[in-house]
Design a protein around this motif. Sequence first.
Motif, short mmCIF file in Angstrom:
data_model
loop_
_atom_site.label_atom_id
_atom_site.label_comp_id
_atom_site.label_asym_id
_atom_site.label_seq_id
_atom_site.Cartn_x
_atom_site.Cartn_y
_atom_site.Cartn_z
N LEU A 140 38.14 -51.41 -31.83
CA LEU A 140 36.99 -50.63 -31.63
C LEU A 140 35.75 -51.39 -31.63
O LEU A 140 34.61 -51.22 -30.90
N TYR B 215 23.65 -40.70 -37.53
CA TYR B 215 23.43 -41.45 -38.63
C TYR B 215 22.04 -41.18 -39.42
O TYR B 215 21.99 -40.96 -40.52
N ILE C 177 36.25 -36.67 -30.27
CA ILE C 177 34.86 -37.24 -30.69
C ILE C 177 34.88 -37.49 -32.24
O ILE C 177 34.35 -38.46 -32.64
N GLU C 178 35.54 -36.66 -32.90
CA GLU C 178 35.27 -36.90 -34.48
C GLU C 178 36.21 -38.10 -34.68
O GLU C 178 35.56 -38.67 -35.58
N GLU C 179 37.40 -38.13 -34.06
CA GLU C 179 38.27 -39.69 -34.34
C GLU C 179 37.30 -40.72 -34.08
O GLU C 179 37.27 -41.75 -34.89
N VAL C 180 36.53 -40.77 -32.91
CA VAL C 180 35.82 -41.85 -32.38
C VAL C 180 34.73 -42.14 -33.55
O VAL C 180 34.62 -43.34 -33.97
N MET C 181 34.03 -41.14 -33.76
CA MET C 181 33.00 -41.59 -34.74
C MET C 181 33.48 -41.63 -36.08
O MET C 181 32.89 -42.56 -36.94
N GLU C 182 34.65 -41.29 -36.48
CA GLU C 182 35.11 -41.79 -37.91
C GLU C 182 35.48 -43.15 -37.88
O GLU C 182 35.11 -44.10 -38.85
N GLY C 183 36.04 -43.57 -36.75
CA GLY C 183 36.34 -45.12 -36.58
C GLY C 183 35.12 -45.82 -36.48
O GLY C 183 34.90 -46.79 -37.27
N TYR C 184 34.14 -45.47 -35.91
CA TYR C 184 32.70 -46.16 -35.91
C TYR C 184 32.25 -46.31 -37.17
O TYR C 184 31.48 -47.47 -37.56
N SER C 185 32.28 -45.23 -37.89
CA SER C 185 31.70 -45.14 -39.29
C SER C 185 32.49 -46.43 -40.13
O SER C 185 31.83 -46.98 -40.97
#
Lengths: 186, 270
Positions: free
Chosen positions: A126, A146, B45-53
């Motif tokens: 990622l 955020y 989308i939630e999975e992606v944002m979890e990874g990003y966080s």
Amino acid sequence: MKRHHKIAEEDLVALLKERDRQGIAILYDNYSSALYGVVYRIVRSDALAEDVLQEAFVKIWKNFSAYDPEKSRLFTWIMNIARNLAIDKIRSKEFINSSKNQDIENTVSIIDINANQSYNPDIIGLKELVQKLSPEQKVLIDLLYYKGYTQAEVAEELNMPLGTVKTRIRLAINILRRKFEPAKTT
Amino acid sequence: MDVKEYIASGTLELYVAGVLPPEEREEVAKLASLHPEIKAEIRKIEEVMEGYSQLHSRKPGSELGNKVLEAIEKAGEPADTYPQDTPVIIRTIHTSTSAAFKYLAAASIVLLLAGNILFVSKWRSAEEQLESLIAQNYQLAENYRQVREDYTRADNDLKIAVNPGFRQIALKGLPIAPDASALVYWNDQTRETYINAQALPFPPPDKQYQLWALVDGKPVDAGVFEVSSGLSGMQKVKRVEKAQAFAVTLEARGGSPSPTMDQMYAMAKI
């Protein structure tokens, strides 16, 4: 000492719904760094961030009966709680002007690779995709996810037409999704 | 509603960010429960944002974990039911050496806990029932409000339709949409004009239908109107002074100063 516990999300949710103390301990071990990162991004101070994180976990614990796994994943729910508490903290201290006027460099925080992430090979991939994002896309993600800006607030802040906010965030997320869907082409 | 288009619109990305207003959030949740593809898309989308966080995580101080657990202990259960003396009994067991005493204390703990467990489970089930009743009540109030709204709208539409002052002009679909139709209600005394356009196909989000009155061979703008799943019944459009025919075209959202002739969906001569 913090470790990462391998546990299926539904099992963790079950523990928390049962008000099992182990559940909150696991939640802390697995997610506190990610939540702390979210909170720190907004409050910009470790002292404040620690207060907010503590309040967030207490709120998550007390309100867990309100969490509906049908409506969202666990992380989305706890992250929104932490983020909104951080935003409230900022507003109460009247940091509004300084935090919203951050320039692009400050808004994009440096990626902090630490031992906690070694459990998840997806994260490494990622990181490369994040580098493919344009600075504007990173700001878009930062403001919406955020900083809790609404579509209208983003449009005003970045001087773009309202309709394009939606299409641009979709594009940005699509780039990041390639990590999770390697076989697809955009 | 076109599911693929809805998914491509970016609304779901905003939903996951938690920045949609309550009515829109409700709508997304409802659509997600109706369409598995929408639910699946939200999850992705939630999975992606979890990874990003996770990528942007930051380690808090090492003592914070204990502080958090302590704060949670202090906060207690939402239904704080354990009586104060239970911890005392437990401590007593550890310090005592008499077997008989231990047995008595254990037995009384079992009884006390059994009583507590029964009490707690009854309390929880009563709490749950209350929550469920409150939710049902809210849903009933919502339903009533919706029904009343629908009735008022239907009542208004009927008043216009039966009013002899209004002429009813049935617009027929053109080759671009042969099954399309619309009803224009035009009061040639007061000039008020309404359109009932539910038989027109739903337009894409960036386009809107526009009504035109044909006056002495020239098209005159009679206003734009909505056609979507949330609406039913009549919409008021601009006053029409004079008309020999009516036509509906599909234009960019907001309308256009002159009609796009190859986007004419329905028309009729008076």
